[in-house]
Design a protein around this motif. Structure first.
Motif, PDB file in Angstrom:
ATOM      1  N   TYR A 184     -12.322  -0.538 -24.811  1.00 20.39           N
ATOM      2  CA  TYR A 184     -11.972  -1.574 -24.328  1.00 20.39           C
ATOM      3  C   TYR A 184     -10.667  -1.427 -24.700  1.00 20.39           C
ATOM      4  CZ  TYR A 184     -16.018  -2.037 -21.379  1.00 20.39           C
ATOM      5  OH  TYR A 184     -16.541  -2.288 -20.255  1.00 20.39           O
ATOM      6  N   ARG A 185      -9.893  -1.550 -24.317  1.00 20.67           N
ATOM      7  CA  ARG A 185      -8.028  -2.157 -24.352  1.00 20.67           C
ATOM      8  C   ARG A 185      -8.152  -3.276 -25.350  1.00 20.67           C
ATOM      9  NH1 ARG A 185      -3.480   0.014 -21.313  1.00 20.67           N
ATOM     10  NH2 ARG A 185      -4.417   1.298 -21.625  1.00 20.67           N
ATOM     11  N   ILE A 186      -8.422  -4.178 -24.676  1.00 18.88           N
ATOM     12  CA  ILE A 186      -8.397  -5.737 -25.092  1.00 18.88           C
ATOM     13  C   ILE A 186     -10.063  -5.808 -26.623  1.00 18.88           C
ATOM     14  CG2 ILE A 186      -8.529  -7.919 -25.210  1.00 18.88           C
ATOM     15  CD1 ILE A 186      -6.639  -7.664 -22.657  1.00 18.88           C
ATOM     16  N   THR A 187     -10.142  -5.879 -27.785  1.00 13.39           N
ATOM     17  CA  THR A 187     -11.424  -5.995 -28.360  1.00 13.39           C
ATOM     18  C   THR A 187     -11.167  -6.847 -29.840  1.00 13.39           C
ATOM     19  OG1 THR A 187     -13.075  -4.195 -29.243  1.00 13.39           O
ATOM     20  CG2 THR A 187     -10.915  -3.588 -29.414  1.00 13.39           C
ATOM     21  N   SER A 188     -12.404  -7.331 -30.318  1.00 13.93           N
ATOM     22  CA  SER A 188     -12.399  -7.859 -31.620  1.00 13.93           C
ATOM     23  C   SER A 188     -12.736  -7.154 -32.256  1.00 13.93           C
ATOM     24  CB  SER A 188     -12.813  -8.848 -31.626  1.00 13.93           C
ATOM     25  OG  SER A 188     -14.543  -8.709 -31.164  1.00 13.93           O
ATOM     26  N   ASN A 189     -12.724  -5.768 -32.522  1.00 13.68           N
ATOM     27  CA  ASN A 189     -13.878  -4.879 -32.873  1.00 13.68           C
ATOM     28  C   ASN A 189     -12.460  -4.063 -33.322  1.00 13.68           C
ATOM     29  OD1 ASN A 189     -16.746  -3.738 -31.544  1.00 13.68           O
ATOM     30  ND2 ASN A 189     -15.647  -5.904 -31.629  1.00 13.68           N
ATOM     31  N   SER A 190     -12.700  -3.171 -34.875  1.00  9.80           N
ATOM     32  CA  SER A 190     -11.731  -2.346 -35.348  1.00  9.80           C
ATOM     33  C   SER A 190     -12.384  -1.108 -35.060  1.00  9.80           C
ATOM     34  CB  SER A 190     -12.622  -3.085 -36.853  1.00  9.80           C
ATOM     35  OG  SER A 190     -12.800  -1.694 -36.957  1.00  9.80           O
ATOM     36  N   TRP A 191     -11.679  -0.160 -35.633  1.00  5.44           N
ATOM     37  CA  TRP A 191     -11.288   1.546 -35.228  1.00  5.44           C
ATOM     38  C   TRP A 191     -13.181   1.523 -35.600  1.00  5.44           C
ATOM     39  CZ3 TRP A 191     -12.529   5.346 -38.963  1.00  5.44           C
ATOM     40  CH2 TRP A 191     -13.049   5.209 -40.212  1.00  5.44           C
ATOM     41  N   GLU A 192     -13.116   1.342 -36.446  1.00  9.04           N
ATOM     42  CA  GLU A 192     -15.179   1.871 -36.410  1.00  9.04           C
ATOM     43  C   GLU A 192     -15.751   1.796 -35.287  1.00  9.04           C
ATOM     44  OE1 GLU A 192     -16.066   1.447 -41.070  1.00  9.04           O
ATOM     45  OE2 GLU A 192     -15.954  -0.641 -40.162  1.00  9.04           O
ATOM     46  N   GLY A 193     -15.505   0.757 -34.338  1.00  8.41           N
ATOM     47  CA  GLY A 193     -16.597   0.604 -33.585  1.00  8.41           C
ATOM     48  C   GLY A 193     -16.218   1.464 -32.271  1.00  8.41           C
TER      49      GLY A 193
ATOM     50  N   THR B  56      -9.369  10.511 -35.164  1.00 10.33           N
ATOM     51  CA  THR B  56      -9.727   9.879 -34.190  1.00 10.33           C
ATOM     52  C   THR B  56     -10.111  11.159 -32.882  1.00 10.33           C
ATOM     53  OG1 THR B  56      -8.051   8.928 -34.340  1.00 10.33           O
ATOM     54  CG2 THR B  56      -8.556   9.044 -31.746  1.00 10.33           C
ATOM     55  N   ALA B  57      -9.906  12.337 -32.896  1.00 10.04           N
ATOM     56  CA  ALA B  57     -10.535  13.521 -32.603  1.00 10.04           C
ATOM     57  C   ALA B  57     -11.435  13.393 -32.147  1.00 10.04           C
ATOM     58  CB  ALA B  57      -9.981  14.678 -32.406  1.00 10.04           C
ATOM     59  N   LEU B  58     -12.252  13.476 -33.415  1.00  7.99           N
ATOM     60  CA  LEU B  58     -13.892  13.279 -33.041  1.00  7.99           C
ATOM     61  C   LEU B  58     -14.884  11.658 -32.710  1.00  7.99           C
ATOM     62  CD1 LEU B  58     -14.285  14.809 -37.152  1.00  7.99           C
ATOM     63  CD2 LEU B  58     -15.103  16.290 -34.968  1.00  7.99           C
ATOM     64  N   ASP B  59     -14.137  10.860 -32.838  1.00  8.54           N
ATOM     65  CA  ASP B  59     -14.717  10.151 -32.394  1.00  8.54           C
ATOM     66  C   ASP B  59     -14.353  10.197 -30.918  1.00  8.54           C
ATOM     67  OD1 ASP B  59     -15.286   8.578 -34.240  1.00  8.54           O
ATOM     68  OD2 ASP B  59     -13.534   6.834 -34.463  1.00  8.54           O
ATOM     69  N   LEU B  60     -13.407  11.035 -30.456  1.00  7.93           N
ATOM     70  CA  LEU B  60     -13.813  10.111 -28.729  1.00  7.93           C
ATOM     71  C   LEU B  60     -15.046  11.207 -28.021  1.00  7.93           C
ATOM     72  CD1 LEU B  60      -9.827  12.307 -28.223  1.00  7.93           C
ATOM     73  CD2 LEU B  60     -10.135  10.318 -28.186  1.00  7.93           C
ATOM     74  N   ARG B  61     -15.315  11.536 -28.268  1.00  3.07           N
ATOM     75  CA  ARG B  61     -16.840  11.921 -28.660  1.00  3.07           C
ATOM     76  C   ARG B  61     -18.048  10.481 -28.231  1.00  3.07           C
ATOM     77  NH1 ARG B  61     -21.940  15.468 -31.113  1.00  3.07           N
ATOM     78  NH2 ARG B  61     -21.945  16.135 -29.372  1.00  3.07           N
ATOM     79  N   HIS B  62     -18.111  10.453 -28.853  1.00  8.38           N
ATOM     80  CA  HIS B  62     -18.923   8.441 -29.549  1.00  8.38           C
ATOM     81  C   HIS B  62     -18.359   8.200 -27.465  1.00  8.38           C
ATOM     82  CE1 HIS B  62     -20.313  10.783 -32.257  1.00  8.38           C
ATOM     83  NE2 HIS B  62     -19.630  10.507 -33.863  1.00  8.38           N
ATOM     84  N   LEU B  63     -17.095   7.833 -27.945  1.00  7.47           N
ATOM     85  CA  LEU B  63     -16.351   6.358 -26.977  1.00  7.47           C
ATOM     86  C   LEU B  63     -16.358   7.374 -25.614  1.00  7.47           C
ATOM     87  CD1 LEU B  63     -13.034   5.737 -28.683  1.00  7.47           C
ATOM     88  CD2 LEU B  63     -14.489   4.629 -28.572  1.00  7.47           C
ATOM     89  N   LEU B  64     -16.322   8.357 -25.249  1.00  8.72           N
ATOM     90  CA  LEU B  64     -16.431   9.297 -23.919  1.00  8.72           C
ATOM     91  C   LEU B  64     -18.324   8.933 -23.610  1.00  8.72           C
ATOM     92  CD1 LEU B  64     -14.191  12.238 -24.711  1.00  8.72           C
ATOM     93  CD2 LEU B  64     -13.826  10.321 -22.473  1.00  8.72           C
ATOM     94  N   THR B  65     -19.009   8.893 -24.400  1.00  8.02           N
ATOM     95  CA  THR B  65     -20.368   8.831 -23.851  1.00  8.02           C
ATOM     96  C   THR B  65     -20.719   7.792 -23.653  1.00  8.02           C
ATOM     97  OG1 THR B  65     -20.815  11.308 -25.820  1.00  8.02           O
ATOM     98  CG2 THR B  65     -22.644   9.753 -25.480  1.00  8.02           C
ATOM     99  N   VAL B  66     -20.480   6.805 -24.338  1.00  2.00           N
ATOM    100  CA  VAL B  66     -20.810   5.740 -24.587  1.00  2.00           C
ATOM    101  C   VAL B  66     -20.344   4.829 -23.175  1.00  2.00           C
ATOM    102  CG1 VAL B  66     -20.870   5.016 -26.772  1.00  2.00           C
ATOM    103  CG2 VAL B  66     -19.137   4.454 -25.816  1.00  2.00           C
TER     104      VAL B  66
END
Lengths: 602, 245
Positions: free
Chosen positions: A202-211, A525-535
């Motif tokens: 999400y765009r507005i989040t309390s989470n760091s880049w790791e989440g 960032t590129a590698l994280d995309l797969r996780h973000l898209l999946t969730v």
């Protein structure tokens, strides 16, 4: 290819509260333990937790006990929680807190020298053991400093790219260390995922880049089931102004200490909408609410301390109906307590030091003198890996999950303070049972072709002729999730969101990274995309299927709770063809003695 | 939209400054500018960060020559008519761009004798401490391990005495343990010996850069020095030890 390879009995992925507690327990189980941190040790998102650890210690109000805590947790989760997890959590949390003290944590004290507890939303009695408003830092530092003397190996700044399997069971992980960009293989009899949340979807989040939902996605792609993914917690009070701080958390402790929510007309709007299940426990006037926050046991709690899902929706309503603050939120006011107490400024600085500091430095606001502007921020995911309540093992043998990336305890909405206790209770359990599993099973074997395949995919972004900027794809995904699968949802928007996810997945496959592999955040960032898209896909699919409103899931097209949906969890799994399958799975029947506990605490 | 120039260190020890222009929005901090540069101009610009709220201590750097957290340095506190320089911490080996190798700190910490609880006070296995007893160590326990104090300490930064001196961060850590009401361990001999407390000549630079405003020198280091002096240099006590063996 050949990879630097490490062997462990138990490998823990993630070094926040759950991961550290799991690693400590597994070490105590006499097995060889490895701990992988995505960042440096001690920087995990647990450090951001502010308010406290919920545990029925009954130090401040002796009416508290596990039964009340259990009932509060189930009510807060709107009864789709895993009742066994809620029971274990309520029973074991006090021991986990006392254990932290024995390991050196220094909690704030009661006048008789015991661990002080504070009020928090949805908790009937003052229940949160805390250290000012930096409880998470105290917890992670205590676990870290204790843990490093327990024989575990810590591998910092290591990112897991995929899980390795030996037939049906887990066999280890494949990933890369950031400093040099080198791939490594970790072979392990048991793997515990403790990777935290997915707020970065999400765009507005309390989470760091790791989440970025790594554990959720890694588990899903290796055959584990996820549940409850539609339940996202939008914390009611995030900073909204100035723009650069949007989303940063403002602890619920502000309200626990007497802070009130008002709209631009100066009205305490939380009094206007008190849900039926909470009416008996909620103050109906300002004076009673104030007395509650100051420890008057005969008073009921103020409506600002209703559950987070409800408070977030009320704020959203005020803003939509034009009664918001100048920057699109509402006012959170703690400065007003000067009317009720002397030395209020000093009191606020002592009780909420990091909030004072945060607003002073980042927003030029002195919270002892003026109100803060706040609005909802994506904070926490109730959904996650479906696990056995006692052992925390998923349906993939040898694969465990604990903390935010596991699901069950929180149901449709998590109570503040139940996260830190969840990390401790279920981190310990995961560590204990993973060690046991490792002792009872031989080290797995696996085909290195799995690693080769993952390595091949991982380096693709460096190939020439690609042009998609991974940061842009991430940004667009965050925007779509924020707009289309946010705090207020409807079917047509979520269907659009699924289309966006699909298009972005296609684009992500051609993401381009510049430079070399050493400490390259673009690559990451590129590698994280797969996780973000999946969730993101999992969230949208589950949210479409749950045609009702409950907890963190609010449907404008189905605004009421539907009893039929109160009997099921949404489960997603990956099919043999690679598509996402969704199933409604009935909740387990609660035993009569627990039903009675709930009845007695209504 | 207003813009500012950021002169950012790129590469490792053989690196150089590179100028980037970023748009300036209200309330912006240096870390926002770095993120903007990453997303639009230099995708591989390396920096550490996590919480973006001054709570995790990851984004330490030197901004216009001063050790600071990038997430807590507001642009409106800096002169924007000239480039804002952003460099990695100097007291640690560079890895890439703004990222340094801080692993030494983790090694040092592990050498310090861990917390050892005294016997519980109550039959139920718990302890009793008053708030006034814990106030002092709570100040030290605020530390977010950003290592800016280590970065600015001349014993480490200029004299590179890393092998002989644990630095202000770990003197604070030792103070938190030594002054912990429940702790039963003794670390004074280590402080005097391997941990090199004598190297600190209390210039107070560490206190000045601490983003958590911990009074490192006065509240942590000086009391520890006094304890070491009391134990090892007090002539009466020395005499006493000679006779008592």
């Amino acid at each position: 290819m050949e990879y630097e390879t490490h062997d462990y009995d138990v490998l823990v992925v993630g070094a926040g509260g759950a991961g550290l507690r799991a690693a400590i327990e597994a070490s105590a189980g006499g097995v060889k333990v490895g701990l992988l941190c995505k960042s440096l040790l001690g920087k995990a998102h647990t450090v951001m937790a502010e308010g406290g650890i919920a545990a029925a210690l009954a130090n401040v109000d002796d009416r508290d006990n596990w039964k009340v805590h259990f009932s509060d947790t189930m009510r807060g989760g709107q009864y789709v929680n895993n009742w066994r997890m809620a029971e274990l959590h309520a029973k074991e949390a006090p021991d986990r807190v006392r254990e932290l003290e024995a390991w050196g944590a220094v909690f704030d004290r009661t006048t008789d020298g015991r661990i002080l507890q504070r009020n928090f939303g949805g908790h009937r009695y003052p229940r949160l053991a805390h250290v000012g408003d930096r409880t998470g830092l105290e917890m992670i530092r205590t676990l870290q400093d204790h843990g490093v003397h327990r024989g575990m190996d810590v591998h910092m700044e290591f990112t897991v790219v995929s899980l390795l399997k030996d037939g049906g069971r887990i066999a280890g992980v494949f990933g890369y260390e950031r400093e040099r960009g080198r791939f490594k293989v970790f072979r392990a009899s048991a793997v515990i995922l403790a990777t935290g949340g997915l707020g970065r979807a999400y765009r507005i989040t309390s989470n760091s880049w790791e989440g970025t939902g790594d554990g959720h996605s890694l588990a899903y792609h290796s055959g584990a089931e996820l549940i409850d993914m539609e339940f996202i917690q939008f914390h009611p009070t995030g900073m909204i102004w100035p723009p650069s701080v949007q989303g940063i958390l403002v602890t619920e402790g502000v309200r626990g200490e007497g802070g009130i929510l008002v709209n631009k007309e100066g009205r305490r709007f939380m009094f206007d909408d008190i849900p039926e299940p909470y009416r008996n426990q909620t103050a109906d006037n300002e004076d009673e609410g104030w007395r509650y926050t100051q420890g008057d046991k005969s008073a009921r709690r103020p409506p600002e301390l209703l559950t987070r899902d409800h408070v977030a929706r009320c704020i959203n309503r005020e803003v939509r109906e034009g009664r918001g603050s100048p920057h699109g939120g509402v006012f959170l006011d703690i400065a007003w307590i000067r009317k009720r107490m002397q030395n209020s400024e000093e009191h606020i600085r002592r009780k909420l030091p990091s909030m004072y500091h945060q607003f002073k430095q980042l927003a030029d606001i002195d919270i002892t003198k003026e109100a803060m502007e706040v609005g909802p921020t994506t904070h926490y995911v109730m959904g996650g890996v479906r696990v056995d309540a006692d052992s925390q093992m998923s349906n993939v043998p040898g694969l465990f999950a604990a903390g935010e990336c596991a699901a069950g305890i929180n149901g449709a909405n998590r109570l503040g303070g139940n996260s830190l206790s969840d990390l401790l209770v279920f981190g310990k359990r995961a560590g204990e049972y993973a060690a046991q599993y490792a002792r009872e099973h031989p080290r797995p074997a696996f085909d290195l072709a799995q690693a080769d395949e993952a390595a091949h995919l991982a380096v693709q972004p460096f190939e020439p002729g690609r042009s998609e900027n991974p940061y842009t794809i991430q940004h667009e995904l965050q925007g779509a999730m924020q707009e289309l699968v946010g705090i207020v949802r409807q079917e047509n928007e979520m269907v659009t969101a699924l289309e966006v996810v699909e298009k972005l997945s296609t684009r992500a496959a051609t993401a381009a990274v510049h430079g070399h592999r050493e400490y390259n955040p673009g690559w990451h960032t590129a590698l994280d995309l797969r996780h973000l898209l999946t969730v993101s896909e999992a969230i949208a699919r589950c949210a479409i299927e749950r045609r009702e409103s409950r907890g963190g899931h609010f449907r404008e097209d189905y605004p009421e709770k539907v009893s039929e949906f109160g009997k099921v969890n949404m489960v997603v799994r990956k099919t043999a063809t690679g598509s996402m399958e969704l199933q409604r799975v009935p909740l387990a029947e609660m035993p009569p003695e627990l039903k009675q506990v709930i009845e007695e605490n209504k | 939209m207003a813009q500012a120039t950021f002169r950012v260190w790129r590469g490792a020890s053989g690196g150089q400054f590179h100028d980037y222009t970023a748009d300036v929005v209200p309330g912006m901090v240096v870390l926002d500018a770095i993120h903007q540069i990453q997303a639009t101009q230099a995708g591989d610009l390396a920096c550490r960060w996590n919480c973006k709220a001054g709570k995790c201590g990851s984004c330490s750097a030197e901004i216009n020559g001063k050790p600071r957290l990038m997430c807590m340095t507001r642009l409106n506190d800096l002169p924007l008519d000239e480039p804002v320089t952003v460099e990695p911490m100097k007291a640690f080996p560079p890895i890439r761009d703004l990222v340094t190798d801080v692993s030494w700190n983790y090694t040092v910490k592990k050498k310090i004798k861990p917390f050892k609880a005294r016997k519980p006070d109550a039959p139920d296995g718990t302890w009793r401490m008053s708030q006034s007893d814990v106030d002092r160590v709570q100040e030290f326990r605020k530390c977010i391990e950003c290592f800016l104090c280590q970065d600015v300490c001349h014993v480490l930064r200029e004299h590179a005495l890393h092998p002989e001196f644990i630095g202000p961060r770990f003197l604070v850590y030792t103070a938190a343990l030594e002054m912990h009401p429940l702790d039963d361990e003794d670390r004074l001999a280590d402080l005097k010996g391997d941990h090199g407390i004598g190297y600190c000549n209390i210039t107070g630079c560490c206190t000045k850069v601490c983003p958590e405003e911990i009074t490192i020198t006065e509240n942590a280091i000086i009391p520890l020095k006094e304890r070491v002096v009391d134990r090892f240099y007090d002539p009466v006590k020395r005499l006493f030890r000679v006779f008592s063996g």
